[in-house]
Design a protein around this motif. Structure first.
Motif, mmCIF file in Angstrom:
data_model
loop_
_atom_site.group_PDB
_atom_site.id
_atom_site.type_symbol
_atom_site.label_atom_id
_atom_site.label_comp_id
_atom_site.label_asym_id
_atom_site.label_seq_id
_atom_site.Cartn_x
_atom_site.Cartn_y
_atom_site.Cartn_z
ATOM 1 N N UNK A 17 -14.343 11.950 -4.139
ATOM 2 C CA UNK A 17 -15.556 12.740 -4.355
ATOM 3 C C UNK A 17 -16.726 11.838 -4.732
ATOM 4 N N UNK A 18 -16.485 10.857 -5.600
ATOM 5 C CA UNK A 18 -17.562 9.970 -6.041
ATOM 6 C C UNK A 18 -18.056 9.054 -4.926
ATOM 7 N N UNK A 19 -17.184 8.726 -3.991
ATOM 8 C CA UNK A 19 -17.585 7.875 -2.863
ATOM 9 C C UNK A 19 -18.672 8.536 -2.022
ATOM 10 N N UNK A 20 -18.777 9.846 -2.110
ATOM 11 C CA UNK A 20 -19.800 10.594 -1.359
ATOM 12 C C UNK A 20 -21.154 10.561 -2.057
ATOM 13 N N UNK A 21 -21.208 9.991 -3.255
ATOM 14 C CA UNK A 21 -22.415 9.925 -4.079
ATOM 15 C C UNK A 21 -23.073 11.304 -4.215
ATOM 16 N N UNK B 137 0.849 -1.182 0.000
ATOM 17 C CA UNK B 137 0.000 0.000 0.000
ATOM 18 C C UNK B 137 0.887 1.234 0.000
ATOM 19 N N UNK B 138 0.476 2.237 -0.803
ATOM 20 C CA UNK B 138 1.245 3.474 -0.913
ATOM 21 C C UNK B 138 0.474 4.618 -0.279
ATOM 22 N N UNK B 139 1.197 5.586 0.233
ATOM 23 C CA UNK B 139 0.551 6.776 0.775
ATOM 24 C C UNK B 139 0.235 7.721 -0.369
ATOM 25 N N UNK B 140 -0.720 8.604 -0.161
ATOM 26 C CA UNK B 140 -1.096 9.546 -1.225
ATOM 27 C C UNK B 140 0.078 10.446 -1.601
ATOM 28 N N UNK B 141 0.949 10.727 -0.642
ATOM 29 C CA UNK B 141 2.114 11.562 -0.918
ATOM 30 C C UNK B 141 3.111 10.918 -1.864
ATOM 31 N N UNK B 142 3.052 9.594 -2.005
ATOM 32 C CA UNK B 142 3.985 8.902 -2.890
ATOM 33 C C UNK B 142 3.432 8.732 -4.305
ATOM 34 N N UNK B 143 2.214 9.173 -4.538
ATOM 35 C CA UNK B 143 1.581 9.015 -5.842
ATOM 36 C C UNK B 143 2.008 10.126 -6.796
ATOM 37 N N UNK B 144 1.947 9.836 -8.078
ATOM 38 C CA UNK B 144 2.209 10.870 -9.087
ATOM 39 C C UNK B 144 1.048 11.859 -9.088
ATOM 40 N N UNK B 145 1.239 12.975 -9.759
ATOM 41 C CA UNK B 145 0.180 13.976 -9.837
ATOM 42 C C UNK B 145 -1.093 13.422 -10.453
ATOM 43 N N UNK B 146 -0.946 12.639 -11.519
ATOM 44 C CA UNK B 146 -2.108 12.039 -12.170
ATOM 45 C C UNK B 146 -2.816 11.039 -11.275
ATOM 46 N N UNK B 147 -2.040 10.246 -10.559
ATOM 47 C CA UNK B 147 -2.641 9.281 -9.626
ATOM 48 C C UNK B 147 -3.401 10.001 -8.515
ATOM 49 N N UNK B 148 -2.842 11.106 -8.049
ATOM 50 C CA UNK B 148 -3.536 11.896 -7.017
ATOM 51 C C UNK B 148 -4.858 12.455 -7.535
ATOM 52 N N UNK B 149 -4.856 12.906 -8.812
ATOM 53 C CA UNK B 149 -6.092 13.406 -9.410
ATOM 54 C C UNK B 149 -7.166 12.318 -9.383
ATOM 55 N N UNK B 150 -6.789 11.108 -9.736
ATOM 56 C CA UNK B 150 -7.741 9.996 -9.762
ATOM 57 C C UNK B 150 -8.237 9.663 -8.364
ATOM 58 N N UNK B 151 -7.349 9.706 -7.379
ATOM 59 C CA UNK B 151 -7.748 9.445 -5.995
ATOM 60 C C UNK B 151 -8.748 10.503 -5.532
ATOM 61 N N UNK B 152 -8.487 11.764 -5.860
ATOM 62 C CA UNK B 152 -9.400 12.837 -5.454
ATOM 63 C C UNK B 152 -10.773 12.645 -6.096
ATOM 64 N N UNK B 153 -10.803 12.238 -7.354
ATOM 65 C CA UNK B 153 -12.079 11.985 -8.023
ATOM 66 C C UNK B 153 -12.803 10.823 -7.349
ATOM 67 N N UNK B 154 -12.088 9.760 -7.047
ATOM 68 C CA UNK B 154 -12.697 8.606 -6.370
ATOM 69 C C UNK B 154 -13.244 9.005 -5.006
#
Length: 134
Positions: free
Chosen positions: A20-24, A1-18
């Motif tokens: 937001x979507x988890x909140x429905x 498992x990786x921390x969000x700080x270790x993700x690339x900028x694009x990966x962070x964008x995808x995490x942020x979208x996920x």
């Protein structure tokens, strides 16, 4: 498992979208959701968002991404709305030139039954011998 700080900028964008979507959400607000993504990933992300069935308000400065995915556009300049409507009504040569100092060309796609919008920035004049590194 990786921390969000270790993700690339694009990966962070995808995490942020996920996240937001988890909140429905009933409405999804996205500020430059394609930032840090390569061209293929930009299109894929916007395709996913467009297929969600969720009203989405997105700030995009990458103009070629607007027309294929937006159903309604608000063009802003200096903090004020200067045009609203369908992409073909708002991304006109006059408005794009006035707001972004770009030319816009509407071309038929050579292999598909759809229109392409090409945005062209004026380059340096031939008399400009200044060396530019992009």
């Amino acid at each position: 498992m990786r921390t969000i700080g270790s993700l690339s900028g694009g990966e962070r964008q995808r995490v942020q979208l996920a996240r937001a979507l988890a909140q429905q959400p009933a409405i999804l607000f996205l500020d430059e959701p394609t930032n840090h993504l390569d061209p293929k990933a930009r299109s894929a992300l916007l395709s996913v968002v467009a297929g969600l069935g969720v009203t989405t308000i997105a700030v995009l400065h990458d103009l070629p991404l607007v027309a294929p995915f937006a159903t309604h556009v608000a063009v802003m300049h200096a903090g004020k709305v200067v045009a609203t409507g369908l992409p073909e009504q708002t991304l006109t040569p006059r408005i794009v030139s006035q707001v972004f100092d770009l030319d816009v060309l509407r071309l038929r796609h050579p292999h598909q039954d759809r229109e392409l919008m090409v945005f062209d920035a004026p380059g340096p004049s031939p008399s400009d011998h200044t060396r530019r590194i992009l």
